[in-house]
Scaffold this motif. Structure first.
Motif, short mmCIF file in Angstrom:
data_model
loop_
_atom_site.label_atom_id
_atom_site.label_comp_id
_atom_site.label_asym_id
_atom_site.label_seq_id
_atom_site.Cartn_x
_atom_site.Cartn_y
_atom_site.Cartn_z
N GLY A 107 0.78 -1.27 -0.11
CA GLY A 107 -0.16 -0.18 0.12
C GLY A 107 0.79 1.46 -0.09
N SER A 108 2.32 1.14 -0.26
CA SER A 108 3.04 2.33 -0.26
C SER A 108 2.57 3.29 -1.37
N ARG A 109 2.65 4.56 -1.00
CA ARG A 109 2.74 5.63 -2.02
C ARG A 109 4.25 6.21 -2.31
N VAL A 110 4.22 6.05 -3.61
CA VAL A 110 5.96 6.10 -4.12
C VAL A 110 6.06 7.38 -5.10
N ALA A 111 6.71 8.17 -5.14
CA ALA A 111 6.95 8.85 -6.21
C ALA A 111 8.63 9.44 -6.28
N ALA B 29 21.79 11.33 -11.61
CA ALA B 29 23.14 10.61 -11.78
C ALA B 29 24.23 11.29 -12.33
N THR B 30 25.29 11.48 -11.96
CA THR B 30 26.44 12.07 -12.48
C THR B 30 27.74 11.44 -12.01
N THR B 31 28.83 11.85 -12.42
CA THR B 31 30.23 11.26 -12.24
C THR B 31 30.35 11.08 -10.69
N GLY B 32 30.18 9.61 -10.45
CA GLY B 32 30.66 9.17 -8.97
C GLY B 32 29.34 9.45 -7.92
N LEU B 33 28.23 9.94 -8.49
CA LEU B 33 27.27 10.10 -7.43
C LEU B 33 25.79 9.80 -8.14
N VAL B 34 24.92 9.31 -7.21
CA VAL B 34 23.60 8.75 -7.46
C VAL B 34 22.83 9.80 -6.50
N LEU B 35 21.85 10.59 -6.87
CA LEU B 35 20.60 11.44 -5.95
C LEU B 35 19.42 10.57 -6.04
N VAL B 36 18.85 10.27 -4.90
CA VAL B 36 17.61 9.65 -5.11
C VAL B 36 16.66 10.70 -3.99
N LEU B 37 15.66 11.12 -4.82
CA LEU B 37 14.75 12.20 -4.14
C LEU B 37 13.18 11.87 -4.52
N GLY B 38 12.28 12.60 -3.75
CA GLY B 38 11.02 12.46 -4.04
C GLY B 38 10.10 12.31 -2.68
N GLU B 39 8.94 11.67 -2.72
CA GLU B 39 8.07 11.29 -1.78
C GLU B 39 7.80 10.01 -1.52
#
Length: 404
Positions: A41-45, A50-60
């Protein structure tokens, strides 16, 4: 010149799972899968960059589950093939930044209890998770009922990944693109492939001539039916001459940026919403899946050779605001009749879509690359053709045939 002698080119592209945008889609859907497996039942958005050497995960994210986001990121990057620091980006050394908050309670209010429920019309009805338009499309030009250009482009891109992972072409690296131009005759039937473009990341030591020969023989000719290729077909492999620096090292990536690759390659219209990282209450995803399900069954039933369906929703409202059909002059019955048949056999409210297609039980990560539609390699509920007889009966087409 007769209509049959006319040639109209149409081009679509695909990208491999190692493309930086597709890597981000894969991470977004991997996080989604991890959360839904623990709390359906999770609400996911979720969005990913991504760029050199980095992954950014953001949202709700609103859930009762706990997700080790960093572990999900690293495992996804590893599975795609970024396993060596010499590629400039790898699963063991890339950094991960997480910026996730809960879904807005104002949005949750409309999703949990649709306008119809609040009015006492439909108790416990889910509302659409956002406003927007979604399109579904199908055509009888391929066995998968997909446009041929995007289907072939996906086949080339998938084959590019296969020969890399199997070691058949060990000098290939994860990032890559394909592009296929199909020529149609005057009746709208595909007749030949005019041009195939493949751009693939590679080891610096391989000669460009060896790379080109290997890609044409082991990738293109293995992925494109021989009867569509002839001595006039043009092959362009790494047109710049070199593609060593790739992936997030060569270009930044962003989820939701390859929506035309995800759908119909430009042959059909697109409402603008992306899929990856969104749970099925988001009609950007579930509405588009349902529209494809309807369109594929309509074409399989012979109601039209080519069919497009548009749905429109308002946030917090269950019933679609509009349902539009387009048969491009290929319908076996009037468009109005097809619209009535769709209304009779398909419930287009978000809660019913989720139930009909079993969307809380789908693993979404495999759809992040090589398209969400026309996937004969995956058992996707929106690709099933199981309403054909009912549609033909309602349309009065039992025993009838479409004109060739």
């Amino acid at each position: 010149m007769s209509d049959a002698d006319m040639r109209v080119p149409f081009t679509s592209e695909s990208v491999t799972e190692g493309h930086p945008d597709k890597l981000c889609d894969a991470v977004a859907d991997a996080v989604l899968d991890d959360v839904l497996a623990r709390d359906p039942g999770s609400r996911v958005a979720i969005e990913v960059a991504a760029t050199t050497g980095l992954v950014l995960v953001l949202g709700e994210l609103t859930t009762e589950a706990w997700c080790d986001v960093q572990a999900v990121v690293r495992h996804t990057v590893r599975d795609i093939g970024y396993t060596d620091s010499r590629l400039g980006f790898d699963w063991e050394t890339c950094g991960t930044i997480t910026a996730i908050k809960e879904q807005s309670p104002d949005i949750a209010l409309g999703v949990d209890h649709a306008l119809e429920s609040r009015r006492g019309e439909d108790p416990d009805e889910l509302g659409a998770g956002d406003q927007g338009m979604m399109f579904g499309y199908a055509s009888d030009e391929t066995p998968e009922l997909m446009p041929m250009p995007i289907q072939l482009a996906h086949q080339v891109a998938r084959r590019l990944a296969e020969v890399r992972k199997s070691g058949r072409l060990p000098f290939l690296r994860p990032d890559g693109k394909s592009q296929v131009t199909v020529e149609y005759d005057g009746s709208g039937r595909p007749v030949r492939v005019g041009t195939v473009v493949v751009s693939t990341q590679h080891d610096p030591e391989v000669a460009s001539s060896d790379l080109e020969e290997a890609v044409v023989e082991e990738v293109v000719r293995a992925a494109v039916p021989a009867e569509l290729l002839d001595d006039r077909t043009r092959y362009l492999v790494n047109p710049t001459g070199r593609f060593v620096i790739g992936g997030p090292m060569g270009d930044s990536g962003l989820s939701g940026r390859k929506i035309i690759v995800d759908t119909y390659g430009g042959m059909a219209r697109h409402g603008g919403g992306s899929f990856s990282g969104k749970d099925p209450t988001k009609v950007d995803r579930s509405g588009a899946y349902m529209a494809r399900y309807v369109a594929k069954n309509v074409v399989a039933a012979g109601l039209a050779r080519r069919f497009e369906l548009q749905l429109a929703y308002a946030i917090g409202v269950a019933h679609p605001l509009a349902v539009n059909v387009e048969t491009f002059g290929t319908g076996a019955v009037a468009d109005e009749r097809i619209a009535a048949v769709i209304s009779e056999h398909f419930d287009l409210r978000p809660g019913s879509i989720i139930e009909t297609l079993g969307l809380r039980g789908v693993r979404y990560r495999p759809t992040a690359s090589y398209g969400h539609f026309g996937r004969s390699d995956l058992d996707l509920p929106w690709e099933r053709v199981n309403r054909v007889e009912a549609l033909r009966d309602s349309a009065g087409l039992r025993g009838a045939r479409l004109p060739a």
